[in-house]
Design a protein around this motif. Structure first.
Motif, PDB file in Angstrom:
ATOM      1  N   UNK A  44      20.826 121.149  -3.810  1.00 45.89           N
ATOM      2  CA  UNK A  44      20.046 120.055  -4.384  1.00 45.89           C
ATOM      3  C   UNK A  44      19.964 118.950  -3.326  1.00 45.89           C
ATOM      4  N   UNK A  45      18.744 118.569  -2.977  1.00 49.03           N
ATOM      5  CA  UNK A  45      18.512 117.486  -2.002  1.00 49.03           C
ATOM      6  C   UNK A  45      19.181 117.762  -0.655  1.00 49.03           C
ATOM      7  N   UNK A  46      19.341 119.044  -0.333  1.00 49.62           N
ATOM      8  CA  UNK A  46      19.782 119.421   1.001  1.00 49.62           C
ATOM      9  C   UNK A  46      21.265 119.349   1.258  1.00 49.62           C
ATOM     10  N   UNK A  47      22.048 119.013   0.236  1.00 52.13           N
ATOM     11  CA  UNK A  47      23.491 118.884   0.452  1.00 52.13           C
ATOM     12  C   UNK A  47      24.282 119.680  -0.581  1.00 52.13           C
ATOM     13  N   UNK A  48      25.454 120.160  -0.133  1.00 52.75           N
ATOM     14  CA  UNK A  48      26.398 120.856  -1.011  1.00 52.75           C
ATOM     15  C   UNK A  48      27.703 120.081  -1.010  1.00 52.75           C
ATOM     16  N   UNK A  49      28.186 119.615  -2.145  1.00 48.87           N
ATOM     17  CA  UNK A  49      27.557 119.625  -3.464  1.00 48.87           C
ATOM     18  C   UNK A  49      26.300 118.769  -3.470  1.00 48.87           C
ATOM     19  N   UNK A  67      30.998 113.719  -0.213  1.00 48.95           N
ATOM     20  CA  UNK A  67      29.876 113.690  -1.167  1.00 48.95           C
ATOM     21  C   UNK A  67      29.086 112.401  -0.978  1.00 48.95           C
ATOM     22  N   UNK A  68      27.897 112.376  -1.552  1.00 50.89           N
ATOM     23  CA  UNK A  68      27.050 111.188  -1.480  1.00 50.89           C
ATOM     24  C   UNK A  68      26.508 110.849  -2.858  1.00 50.89           C
ATOM     25  N   UNK A  69      26.363 109.569  -3.077  1.00 51.40           N
ATOM     26  CA  UNK A  69      25.895 109.079  -4.375  1.00 51.40           C
ATOM     27  C   UNK A  69      24.394 109.334  -4.516  1.00 51.40           C
ATOM     28  N   UNK A  70      23.970 109.792  -5.686  1.00 54.90           N
ATOM     29  CA  UNK A  70      22.549 109.996  -5.961  1.00 54.90           C
ATOM     30  C   UNK A  70      21.836 108.649  -6.065  1.00 54.90           C
ATOM     31  N   UNK A  71      20.634 108.614  -5.552  1.00 59.58           N
ATOM     32  CA  UNK A  71      19.797 107.427  -5.682  1.00 59.58           C
ATOM     33  C   UNK A  71      18.866 107.598  -6.875  1.00 59.58           C
ATOM     34  N   UNK A  72      18.456 106.472  -7.429  1.00 60.09           N
ATOM     35  CA  UNK A  72      17.528 106.545  -8.568  1.00 60.09           C
ATOM     36  C   UNK A  72      16.631 105.319  -8.551  1.00 60.09           C
ATOM     37  N   UNK A 125      27.046 129.620  -7.188  1.00 59.60           N
ATOM     38  CA  UNK A 125      27.922 129.931  -6.073  1.00 59.60           C
ATOM     39  C   UNK A 125      27.338 129.550  -4.729  1.00 59.60           C
ATOM     40  N   UNK A 126      26.018 129.577  -4.636  1.00 64.78           N
ATOM     41  CA  UNK A 126      25.371 129.248  -3.359  1.00 64.78           C
ATOM     42  C   UNK A 126      25.285 127.745  -3.114  1.00 64.78           C
ATOM     43  N   UNK A 127      25.684 126.926  -4.091  1.00 67.63           N
ATOM     44  CA  UNK A 127      25.749 125.496  -3.819  1.00 67.63           C
ATOM     45  C   UNK A 127      25.040 124.595  -4.813  1.00 67.63           C
ATOM     46  N   UNK A 128      24.443 125.150  -5.867  1.00 73.85           N
ATOM     47  CA  UNK A 128      23.664 124.324  -6.793  1.00 73.85           C
ATOM     48  C   UNK A 128      24.561 123.708  -7.872  1.00 73.85           C
ATOM     49  N   UNK A 129      25.345 122.728  -7.464  1.00 74.43           N
ATOM     50  CA  UNK A 129      26.212 122.007  -8.399  1.00 74.43           C
ATOM     51  C   UNK A 129      26.525 120.630  -7.836  1.00 74.43           C
ATOM     52  N   UNK A 130      26.947 119.739  -8.740  1.00 77.30           N
ATOM     53  CA  UNK A 130      27.340 118.403  -8.297  1.00 77.30           C
ATOM     54  C   UNK A 130      28.123 117.699  -9.388  1.00 77.30           C
ATOM     55  N   UNK A 131      28.735 116.576  -9.042  1.00 78.10           N
ATOM     56  CA  UNK A 131      29.536 115.801  -9.984  1.00 78.10           C
ATOM     57  C   UNK A 131      28.629 114.916 -10.835  1.00 78.10           C
ATOM     58  N   UNK A 132      28.969 114.789 -12.108  1.00 81.63           N
ATOM     59  CA  UNK A 132      28.202 114.003 -13.081  1.00 81.63           C
ATOM     60  C   UNK A 132      29.184 113.074 -13.764  1.00 81.63           C
ATOM     61  N   UNK A 133      29.138 111.791 -13.390  1.00 73.99           N
ATOM     62  CA  UNK A 133      30.185 110.852 -13.782  1.00 73.99           C
ATOM     63  C   UNK A 133      29.588 109.775 -14.669  1.00 73.99           C
ATOM     64  N   UNK A 134      30.042 109.718 -15.911  1.00 75.03           N
ATOM     65  CA  UNK A 134      29.538 108.739 -16.868  1.00 75.03           C
ATOM     66  C   UNK A 134      30.614 107.672 -17.068  1.00 75.03           C
TER      67      UNK A 134
END
Lengths: 314, 314, 314
Positions: free
Chosen positions: B76-81, B40-45, B159-168
């Motif tokens: 999302x942004x070309x990567x799964x997750x 996985x890769x960290x989201x940028x902001x 199911x097609x890949x539109x999910x990701x980890x959300x870590x608070x």
């Protein structure tokens, strides 16, 4: 006499040989050691220079799942499940596995803290054991409680019957019980089986009102999650995967997934025939009645001399 | 030097940028931020007037699940997750979602305590986001721990890949660990995938004997419940759906249902290659060997200078 | 006036009659007692010589699962689920079951500690109840909390609608709540249903910010395990199979297997429309939108005079 029976039936003092439960008609061939009263048999071993040495032979066999329903199985020592391996915490143990299957195999000691090259994953931690070859595993028993062993070669080897209970008795603090049963749940090519048998061929279990009855539930799969329901009130969940729960919890239905073990304790309060079964009805019933993942507890009155606080009025 | 590595790898102090784990070969395109060592890769902001602003673009993509096995995915942004969104408790966050899918979409922040009109349920809390349109979500991070985000439009978008980890990351009291991995379990049109990949394409995970390794298990489904088994003894379950357990519990196999997250902590005691896999064998193995929901932990010896109480004799 | 409503809505004081929740449009026929605001109705009884006597009639019926979707069902007293049986701990209860089905039946009191011959397993604890016959069950209510009753004759009788909630109010220590709902999950011949209905026909549930809302989740199956997810943060799991958890635990998604009951408590923090649904998407959604195992909580602002600490800023 009856009281003496109860005392000698207490488990956890030594690793083998002290369990003498009143059993129903034994239905298994005498391919292993003592009948444990639930359709399983205790593994035999010899001690060589302080090491407990077990011999396991994996081979095809015809296995009668229920009357007239004979399946082509794979078995350790000719029985499904394989013999119950019960050892003490701290034991040095050796397993000589002879592969008489028509295909390669390997054996995984599920839940055990052991050296990586004894973990039994073919192609990762060891080479495949070819037909006609043998392989020796050796490790020290560190992980206490209820675990299991199974083939880690192709999921369907496990499904065909290559699994068994692996019970490491802790030096201190074992779960106390007057009865010690196991129900290994299978849902592969042998059909829906408790300890290798489908109802009505499952072995009836015995207990008395007021006894602590330990039941080791093991999900051998290889495919499904089963909600196991015990009639008559509730039981107490005391351990998962061999680890004692910090706080036991009461329930009447427990989800048992593939690979999981649960130790539950039930204290019957009433005489009679109490079902334990998977609550997914297609796993436990047909239009002709109960079938598959069903066993019956025959609960007798309390032994003479025991206090009777648990027997409720009608 | 090695000790310094261990210290800087401790997580929970700040929300991003401090995680620098030794990683295997990165296999993801550089479509997002830092590689987290698990595929996985960290989201940028960017920070705009005190608000952390993330940009997410949902679009079709070809996704190689394992060598030669290319599937039509939504990403999302070309990567799964999708990129791992890691934020701090109390952050004000904004997400600009661009829909470049050929169909409507909406995004649900699973497990978040947020205003109803930011909940992302199309037709109930917001209109569908049409192809070519964008939608902006904004909320304050209150619900700490491991959560996830996913499309709430048709089950198959998820199911097609539109999910990701959300870590608070909580301000106080995060789970301490030397490593911080996540395994998002998918079982939809991409097949059986950990972090978008099927074995042998799953990213090997690294750890050292004696380290506390945190693993965030997330059931993205969209269809099945998976019993996840870690070889080598046991792990400790410390949180469910982001909430710390009042009493952690030990086990070796954990049922992860669709929509659930679990934080487990594993302290390896032995060097070697240890599997983590779904124990339903048709999800993890074929007659040609391991496949699907399998990853390997490569456990190295403890770093110099660490005490060695955990290394057991053979 | 509003405050008075909240007080009278508190449950657990007496077993019946005090629940008066503001309900949506009642959609059930007046075949039983009070509408409980969730699509179920309270069972009526008469007291005969100190015994609470309930009458249940099992018969085929046409049941509209959702608008225009009419299925051939089996029902107790004409409704799916059957009437909610709510009794007090210590009650002596009698059930006169009339079998007007075209096939034999029997009724199991799931989770109840009762005499074996009242357990309702045909062929084991009683004879089958033939069509046209009746059978009387009688027992004393010992097992407190949320349980259920269902046909134990062929799994598909249960699947066709022969089940209901069985709630034994403890003399001391009940779960306090301002609202008391139940969601019985069915996945058999009626399709995916909450309380006998598929979305959009499921009854919308009402609550106010700051209230303790009790939800009794019951897995009636007869086939599947469902991960039930509540939007908006988290809820607290307080009891399983009627037994209080020694330590409640927080989560947002809970696995409910066939035969299991769970009591959860949710305190809404935000107004709006919050979904509760099975997170297996094929059980809750089609390409035409939400369907099946979905209900909506309509959360209103807190009643005047209540403190508002829970209402978070946007």
């Amino acid at each position: 006499m009856v009281l003496l029976f109860v005392l000698t039936a207490l488990v956890g003092v030594t690793a083998s040989g002290v369990i003498r439960q009143s059993t129903a008609d034994p239905v298994l061939p005498a391919a292993a050691g003592e009948d444990l009263g639930d359709g399983t048999r205790l593994a035999q071993y010899e001690v060589v220079n302080g090491v407990k040495v077990f011999r396991l032979r994996a081979a095809p066999t015809s296995w009668e799942v229920s009357p007239g329903n004979v399946r082509q199985a794979f078995a350790y020592n000719g029985i499904v499940p394989g013999p119950v391996i019960r050892i003490n915490e701290g034991d040095q143990v050796r397993f000589i596995l002879q592969n008489d299957l028509p295909e390669p195999t390997a054996l995984h000691w599920h839940g055990m803290d052991l050296p990586n090259d004894q973990d039994g994953v073919p192609g990762l931690t060891q080479p495949e054991i070819e037909p006609g070859q043998s392989f020796t595993y050796e490790w020290k028993a560190i992980s206490t409680g209820t675990h299991w062993y199974h083939s880690h070669m192709h999921g369907d080897q496990e499904g065909k019957g290559l699994y068994g209970s692996l019970e490491v008795v802790p030096r201190l603090g074992d779960i106390t019980a007057a009865r010690d049963y196991r129900l290994i749940i299978g849902d592969g090519p042998l059909g829906f089986v408790f300890n290798g048998k489908s109802f009505p061929a499952t072995v009836p279990l015995r207990a008395r009102v007021g006894e602590r009855v330990r039941i080791r539930l093991i999900g051998a799969g290889p495919e499904m999650i089963h909600p196991i329901h015990l009639h008559s009130g509730h039981f107490e969940l005391v351990a998962q995967d061999g680890k004692r729960l910090p706080l036991p919890q009461q329930m009447d239905t427990l989800l048992v997934g593939v690979g999981q073990t649960y130790d539950i304790v039930w204290t019957p309060t009433r005489v009679g025939k109490w079902m334990i079964h998977c609550h997914i009805f297609s796993h436990a019933e047909t239009h002709h009645g109960m079938a598959g993942l069903v066993s019956i507890f025959n609960v007798d009155p309390p032994a003479i001399g025991l206090p009777l606080p648990l027997q409720q009025g009608g």
